[in-house]
Scaffold this motif. Structure first.
Motif, short mmCIF file in Angstrom:
data_model
loop_
_atom_site.label_atom_id
_atom_site.label_comp_id
_atom_site.label_asym_id
_atom_site.label_seq_id
_atom_site.Cartn_x
_atom_site.Cartn_y
_atom_site.Cartn_z
N PRO A 156 -2.16 11.85 -0.99
CA PRO A 156 -2.67 10.83 -2.68
C PRO A 156 -2.54 9.78 -2.19
CG PRO A 156 -1.10 12.53 -3.18
CD PRO A 156 -1.21 12.61 -1.06
N GLU A 157 -2.93 8.61 -3.07
CA GLU A 157 -3.14 7.09 -3.23
C GLU A 157 -1.63 7.20 -4.15
OE1 GLU A 157 -4.25 4.22 -2.18
OE2 GLU A 157 -5.76 5.58 -1.09
N PRO A 158 -0.50 6.45 -3.15
CA PRO A 158 1.14 6.18 -3.63
C PRO A 158 0.64 5.00 -4.41
CG PRO A 158 0.55 4.56 -2.18
CD PRO A 158 -0.22 5.24 -2.08
N LEU A 159 1.67 5.62 -5.49
CA LEU A 159 2.30 4.57 -6.46
C LEU A 159 3.17 3.72 -6.04
CD1 LEU A 159 2.79 7.21 -9.25
CD2 LEU A 159 -0.02 6.00 -9.07
N LEU A 160 3.16 2.02 -6.70
CA LEU A 160 4.10 1.65 -6.10
C LEU A 160 5.44 1.38 -7.52
CD1 LEU A 160 4.56 -0.54 -4.63
CD2 LEU A 160 3.62 -2.49 -5.21
N LEU A 161 6.58 1.87 -7.31
CA LEU A 161 7.37 1.56 -8.40
C LEU A 161 8.18 1.28 -7.40
CD1 LEU A 161 6.85 5.27 -10.22
CD2 LEU A 161 5.97 3.44 -11.47
N VAL A 183 9.26 9.49 -1.16
CA VAL A 183 9.65 8.26 -1.68
C VAL A 183 9.73 7.51 -0.21
CG1 VAL A 183 10.41 6.03 -2.14
CG2 VAL A 183 9.80 8.13 -3.88
N ILE A 184 8.75 6.60 -0.26
CA ILE A 184 8.73 5.79 1.57
C ILE A 184 8.82 4.27 0.72
CG2 ILE A 184 7.72 5.46 3.08
CD1 ILE A 184 6.07 8.31 3.19
N ALA A 185 9.48 3.28 1.55
CA ALA A 185 9.79 2.21 1.88
C ALA A 185 9.82 1.86 3.04
CB ALA A 185 11.57 1.66 1.15
N PRO A 186 10.20 0.40 3.73
CA PRO A 186 9.64 -0.15 4.93
C PRO A 186 11.67 0.30 5.43
CG PRO A 186 8.59 -1.85 3.83
CD PRO A 186 9.42 -0.58 2.39
N THR A 187 12.36 0.15 4.65
CA THR A 187 13.93 0.16 4.33
C THR A 187 14.26 1.25 3.38
OG1 THR A 187 14.88 -1.19 3.23
CG2 THR A 187 13.85 -2.41 5.11
N PRO A 188 15.57 1.88 4.08
CA PRO A 188 15.74 2.85 3.21
C PRO A 188 15.81 2.63 1.97
CG PRO A 188 17.81 2.58 4.89
CD PRO A 188 16.46 1.54 4.79
N PRO A 189 14.97 3.18 0.89
CA PRO A 189 14.89 2.62 -0.60
C PRO A 189 15.99 2.53 -0.90
CG PRO A 189 13.61 4.63 -0.26
CD PRO A 189 14.45 4.54 0.85
N ARG A 190 16.29 0.70 -1.92
CA ARG A 190 17.58 0.46 -2.60
C ARG A 190 17.10 0.37 -4.39
NH1 ARG A 190 18.65 -4.49 0.72
NH2 ARG A 190 16.39 -4.61 0.51
N HIS A 224 14.28 -1.16 -5.97
CA HIS A 224 13.27 -2.09 -5.02
C HIS A 224 12.06 -1.45 -4.78
CE1 HIS A 224 15.77 -5.24 -2.49
NE2 HIS A 224 16.70 -4.54 -3.65
N LEU A 225 11.01 -1.98 -4.86
CA LEU A 225 9.49 -1.39 -4.97
C LEU A 225 9.08 -0.80 -3.49
CD1 LEU A 225 7.52 -4.09 -5.92
CD2 LEU A 225 8.43 -1.88 -7.79
N CYS A 226 8.76 0.82 -4.04
CA CYS A 226 8.61 2.06 -2.88
C CYS A 226 6.96 1.96 -2.95
CB CYS A 226 9.76 2.74 -3.03
SG CYS A 226 11.77 2.04 -2.96
N LEU A 227 6.48 2.73 -2.05
CA LEU A 227 5.49 3.59 -2.39
C LEU A 227 6.35 5.09 -2.50
CD1 LEU A 227 3.86 3.09 1.28
CD2 LEU A 227 3.73 1.90 -1.66
N TRP A 228 5.34 5.70 -3.90
CA TRP A 228 6.07 6.91 -4.34
C TRP A 228 4.82 7.61 -4.31
CZ3 TRP A 228 10.24 7.88 -9.00
CH2 TRP A 228 10.64 6.98 -8.31
N TYR A 229 4.51 8.81 -3.40
CA TYR A 229 3.49 9.84 -3.40
C TYR A 229 3.37 10.92 -4.35
CZ TYR A 229 1.98 7.22 0.54
OH TYR A 229 1.62 5.73 1.91
N PRO A 230 2.41 10.98 -5.06
CA PRO A 230 2.85 12.88 -5.95
C PRO A 230 2.26 13.35 -5.01
CG PRO A 230 1.09 10.96 -6.43
CD PRO A 230 1.75 10.48 -5.70
#
Length: 198
Positions: A36-41, A176-183, A186-192
């Motif tokens: 699905p589309e990710p949320l930006l959180l 949850v995915i981010a360009p670097t390990p989530p900190r 910091h904004l990340c892509l959250w996929y339900p």
């Protein structure tokens, strides 16, 4: 209890403000179009209580801080959603973290916290999160019976995959995915990934 669409405004408009995450989202969508589309959180290392644009309060936490975890550290997940998570795991999507969101009853224990939550999210101890979320749900047989009853009454809100749920959800598991390990922060892509009703 309204679902993940109420956790944040439309992801596409938010992603335009962060070119790196927008590009990552496009790459993920090309490789795994069934997601699905990710949320930006922003990622959180602590459990948070927040009110989202729907006005509904939620507890959001890294999966290892799930308020419904057993004393053995296991999260209660219905069979159908476990099977769905296994299918997603076989896809090899490079999720860096998992998070879980539990919708809260605004008339329940969270009621006294609502005024403070209207200004900003509040950190929450694991103990308080357990009080706010409530007890581990009934035996799965009871849940199945309720799902059948719900399906017969409303048809569209039974415990199925995330794309088919239209109204009452609790909880939601995110990859949850981010360009670097989530900190933290910091904004990340959250996929339900999965959601269900108890």
């Amino acid at each position: 209890m309204r679902g993940p669409d109420l956790l944040t405004p439309s992801p596409s408009s938010n992603l335009q403000a962060d070119p790196e995450l927008a590009e990552l989202s496009v790459q993920i969508n090309q490789m795994w179009p069934s997601l699905p589309e990710p949320l930006l959180l922003p990622w959180t290392e602590t459990t948070l209580i927040s009110i989202y644009r729907s006005g509904v309060p939620w507890v959001i936490a890294p999966a290892e801080h799930d308020p419904l975890q057993s004393t053995r550290g296991r999260t209660v997940i219905p069979r159908e959603q476990r099977a769905q998570l296994k299918r997603i795991a076989k896809l090899g999507v490079p999720f860096q973290r998992l998070a879980i969101a539990h919708e809260l009853d605004p008339e329940g224990p969270v009621r006294q916290l609502l005024p403070a939550l209207r200004t900003q999210p509040q950190p929450c101890s694991d103990e308080l999160a357990r009080v706010l979320v409530g007890e581990v749900p009934a035996h799965p047989g009871v849940t199945r019976a309720m799902t059948v009853l719900d399906s017969a009454v409303s048809g569209a809100t039974s415990a199925v995959g995330i794309n088919a749920v239209v109204s009452v959800l609790d909880p939601i598991i995110f990859g949850v995915i981010a360009p670097t390990p989530p900190r933290h922060g910091h904004l990340c892509l959250w996929y339900p990934l999965v959601a269900w009703r108890w």
